[in-house]
Scaffold this active site. Structure first.
Site, PDB file in Angstrom:
ATOM      1  N   THR A 315      -5.013  29.846  43.212  1.00 33.43           N
ATOM      2  CA  THR A 315      -3.570  29.614  43.256  1.00 33.43           C
ATOM      3  C   THR A 315      -3.142  29.135  44.646  1.00 33.43           C
ATOM      4  O   THR A 315      -2.355  28.197  44.782  1.00 33.43           O
ATOM      5  CB  THR A 315      -2.799  30.903  42.906  1.00 33.43           C
ATOM      6  OG1 THR A 315      -3.203  31.335  41.605  1.00 33.43           O
ATOM      7  CG2 THR A 315      -1.298  30.670  42.919  1.00 33.43           C
ATOM      8  N   TRP A 318      -4.472  25.587  45.217  1.00 37.17           N
ATOM      9  CA  TRP A 318      -3.729  24.590  44.439  1.00 37.17           C
ATOM     10  C   TRP A 318      -2.519  24.085  45.222  1.00 37.17           C
ATOM     11  O   TRP A 318      -2.164  22.910  45.150  1.00 37.17           O
ATOM     12  CB  TRP A 318      -3.263  25.195  43.107  1.00 37.17           C
ATOM     13  CG  TRP A 318      -2.511  24.239  42.236  1.00 37.17           C
ATOM     14  CD1 TRP A 318      -3.042  23.420  41.285  1.00 37.17           C
ATOM     15  CD2 TRP A 318      -1.101  23.981  42.242  1.00 37.17           C
ATOM     16  NE1 TRP A 318      -2.052  22.676  40.697  1.00 37.17           N
ATOM     17  CE2 TRP A 318      -0.852  22.996  41.257  1.00 37.17           C
ATOM     18  CE3 TRP A 318      -0.030  24.488  42.973  1.00 37.17           C
ATOM     19  CZ2 TRP A 318       0.431  22.510  40.998  1.00 37.17           C
ATOM     20  CZ3 TRP A 318       1.251  24.001  42.717  1.00 37.17           C
ATOM     21  CH2 TRP A 318       1.464  23.034  41.740  1.00 37.17           C
ATOM     22  N   HIS A 319      -1.912  24.987  46.001  1.00 33.73           N
ATOM     23  CA  HIS A 319      -0.683  24.619  46.692  1.00 33.73           C
ATOM     24  C   HIS A 319      -0.913  23.693  47.881  1.00 33.73           C
ATOM     25  O   HIS A 319       0.034  23.024  48.327  1.00 33.73           O
ATOM     26  CB  HIS A 319       0.062  25.873  47.165  1.00 33.73           C
ATOM     27  CG  HIS A 319       0.851  26.515  46.075  1.00 33.73           C
ATOM     28  ND1 HIS A 319       0.282  27.359  45.141  1.00 33.73           N
ATOM     29  CD2 HIS A 319       2.168  26.430  45.730  1.00 33.73           C
ATOM     30  CE1 HIS A 319       1.203  27.760  44.293  1.00 33.73           C
ATOM     31  NE2 HIS A 319       2.351  27.217  44.616  1.00 33.73           N
ATOM     32  N   GLY A 320      -2.116  23.649  48.401  1.00 39.95           N
ATOM     33  CA  GLY A 320      -2.326  22.743  49.514  1.00 39.95           C
ATOM     34  C   GLY A 320      -3.713  22.856  50.100  1.00 39.95           C
ATOM     35  O   GLY A 320      -4.355  23.912  50.021  1.00 39.95           O
ATOM     36  N   PHE A 468       2.411  18.585  46.734  1.00 43.15           N
ATOM     37  CA  PHE A 468       1.422  19.347  45.984  1.00 43.15           C
ATOM     38  C   PHE A 468       0.963  18.589  44.755  1.00 43.15           C
ATOM     39  O   PHE A 468       0.098  19.006  44.069  1.00 43.15           O
ATOM     40  CB  PHE A 468       1.974  20.710  45.582  1.00 43.15           C
ATOM     41  CG  PHE A 468       2.430  21.505  46.775  1.00 43.15           C
ATOM     42  CD1 PHE A 468       1.673  21.525  47.932  1.00 43.15           C
ATOM     43  CD2 PHE A 468       3.619  22.192  46.747  1.00 43.15           C
ATOM     44  CE1 PHE A 468       2.091  22.247  49.039  1.00 43.15           C
ATOM     45  CE2 PHE A 468       4.041  22.922  47.853  1.00 43.15           C
ATOM     46  CZ  PHE A 468       3.278  22.939  48.999  1.00 43.15           C
TER      47      PHE A 468
END
Length: 468
Positions: A315, A318-320, A468
């Site tokens: 998680t 995924w954001h960066g 993102f």
């Protein structure tokens, strides 16, 4: 092209709606596909080929899986192949430089970075195509036989660049048949204007306070650090939820119902509840396609901890492509783990305002990890914020900012709770419907005019989740 821009509001959207509604019913998905490709090409014409590549690969894989309905091993091979291609493409464009730089730092090597621009929306549409393939494999949905319908699903412009993450099963029936009533279209317009106002009038204005705080972090005070991160917490919520509102509103204008992405996350009382209210479509994606297949919470404690570590590592990543995002994800994994093991039961026994204070403290520390990507700056900010330095408690500058932004902070606090929705519901029940309808039109017109004036007049219009 972002929704909160002159080009989108005054050129693209009117022409897109005109083309869409002028198209015969049987050609509406084709019209939507062309409109969406034009929208995507406006920002990155080169990467439109990548978007089409992902669409073609998973469209073909879906048909192959359908063809070998009775051959389980072949179906599993097709799924694995699809996941490798999707994850491979996402990793190459989003994480290649991150891995190269990490290897250089760790091993002392000097590999050159690729310096590729990140394809817009790649994290969102890759997750959509992967969920399609997994659902076809699980036989939750049939394979889509029309390439135009499938490509329209992947590239649909309202949710292409920043979600919500719409699964194929959410809209498969709507792709085949949908009807736009005046009531649905009007609710879409209403939702879009509210989202636009949240983004432009609230998020952009409070974002300037966060930018000012971050740029002067060398002279940070304890109060200034907390004021700054509170400003960021409001900015990212109204920025992202405003964009989701606009996406949902645009979807309704086109006859689609997208899933909700936010449900007043700041009224939560713990980290677990927050993630049931924040970016709901991403949280449910990881729950259904990663956490549950790993065994969920119905496993031994050590395995539960491993499952949470995997899910929250992914998680965060995924954001960066930066370690601060990984740290942010693992921070929430740790909080949710201890809440599941013992802290949650203890929190249930204490006074409710104290539960909320706990949540506010942990969420603001979490946003600090998220907001400051420079890992040399992050420890200093956290140390000042938690009083571990000789920094002053408060300065004249902090008082000035409180005076300047105080009214806005009160509005943001009020707007991040369901109070306004409840008041509107009560007014709807008590007042004449015609009067309420007139009042609603007046309020929405004021919000639209104010947002438009702000967009034309001010160049500060960032969109945090765009990257993102």
């Amino acid at each position: 092209m972002v929704f909160s821009s002159v080009a989108f509001l005054f050129y693209f959207l009117p022409i897109a709606l005109l083309v869409y509604y002028a198209a015969p019913q049987r050609w509406k998905n084709a019209a939507l596909l062309l409109i969406s490709l034009f929208f995507y090409a406006w920002g990155e014409p080169v990467y439109i080929l990548l978007l089409l590549f992902s669409s073609v690969i998973d469209y073909m894989n879906g048909l192959l899986m359908d063809r070998y309905e009775q051959r389980e091993k072949i179906r599993r091979f097709i799924l694995v192949f699809s996941l490798i291609v999707n994850i491979g493409v996402l990793s190459f464009f989003k994480y290649a430089d991150f891995l190269i730089l990490s290897a250089n730092d760790l091993l002392g090597t000097h590999f050159a970075v690729l310096d590729l621009p990140l394809p817009i929306g790649i994290s969102f549409y890759t997750f959509q195509t992967m969920s399609y393939m997994i659902d076809v494999y699980r036989r939750n949905v049939p394979a889509q036989r029309s390439f135009i319908n499938f490509a329209a699903f992947v590239s649909m412009f309202p949710q292409l660049v920043a979600g919500p993450i719409v699964r194929y099963e959410d809209i498969d029936k709507q792709l085949a048949r949908r009807h736009v009533s005046m009531e649905l279209f009007a609710s879409g317009v209403r939702r879009f204007i509210i989202g636009l106002a949240k983004k432009v009038l609230l998020a952009n204005n409070i974002g300037m306070l966060w930018d000012t705080t971050l740029s002067g972090s060398s002279e940070l005070t304890i109060a200034g650090a907390w004021i700054g991160i509170i400003a960021f917490a409001f900015q990212i919520y109204f920025d992202f939820s405003g964009y989701s509102d606009m996406a949902i509103g645009l979807g309704r204008m086109l006859g689609f119902e997208f899933p909700e992405n936010f449900r007043y996350p700041y009224i939560s009382e713990n980290a677990s509840e927050f993630w049931r209210r924040w970016h709901i479509t991403l949280g449910s994606w990881f729950r259904d396609y990663v956490y549950f297949p790993l065994g969920g919470s119905r496993v031994r404690k050590w395995r539960l901890l491993v499952n949470l570590f995997i899910v929250w590592f992914l998680t965060g990543l995924w954001h960066g492509a930066n370690w601060n995002f990984v740290l942010w994800g693992l921070y929430f994994g740790f909080l949710i783990a201890i809440e599941k093991l013992w802290l949650g039961k203890w929190l249930e026994r204490i006074w409710r305002p104290f539960r909320h204070l706990y949540f506010i403290a942990v969420i603001l520390i979490g946003w600090t990890l998220f907001a400051i990507e420079d890992l040399t700056q992050l420890p200093h900010y956290l140390q000042v914020m938690l009083g571990f330095t000789q920094a002053e408690w408060i300065s004249r500058t902090n008082l000035y900012y409180l005076q300047s932004y105080g009214a806005l902070l009160i509005v943001l606090t009020f707007a991040s709770t369901p109070i306004a929705a409840r008041l509107t519901s009560k007014l709807n029940n008590r007042m004449n419907p015609t009067v309420m309808a007139i009042l609603e039109v007046i309020v929405l017109t004021i919000l639209l005019l104010a947002s438009t004036a702000y967009i034309i007049d001010d160049s500060y219009n960032p969109f945090l989740y765009f990257r993102f």
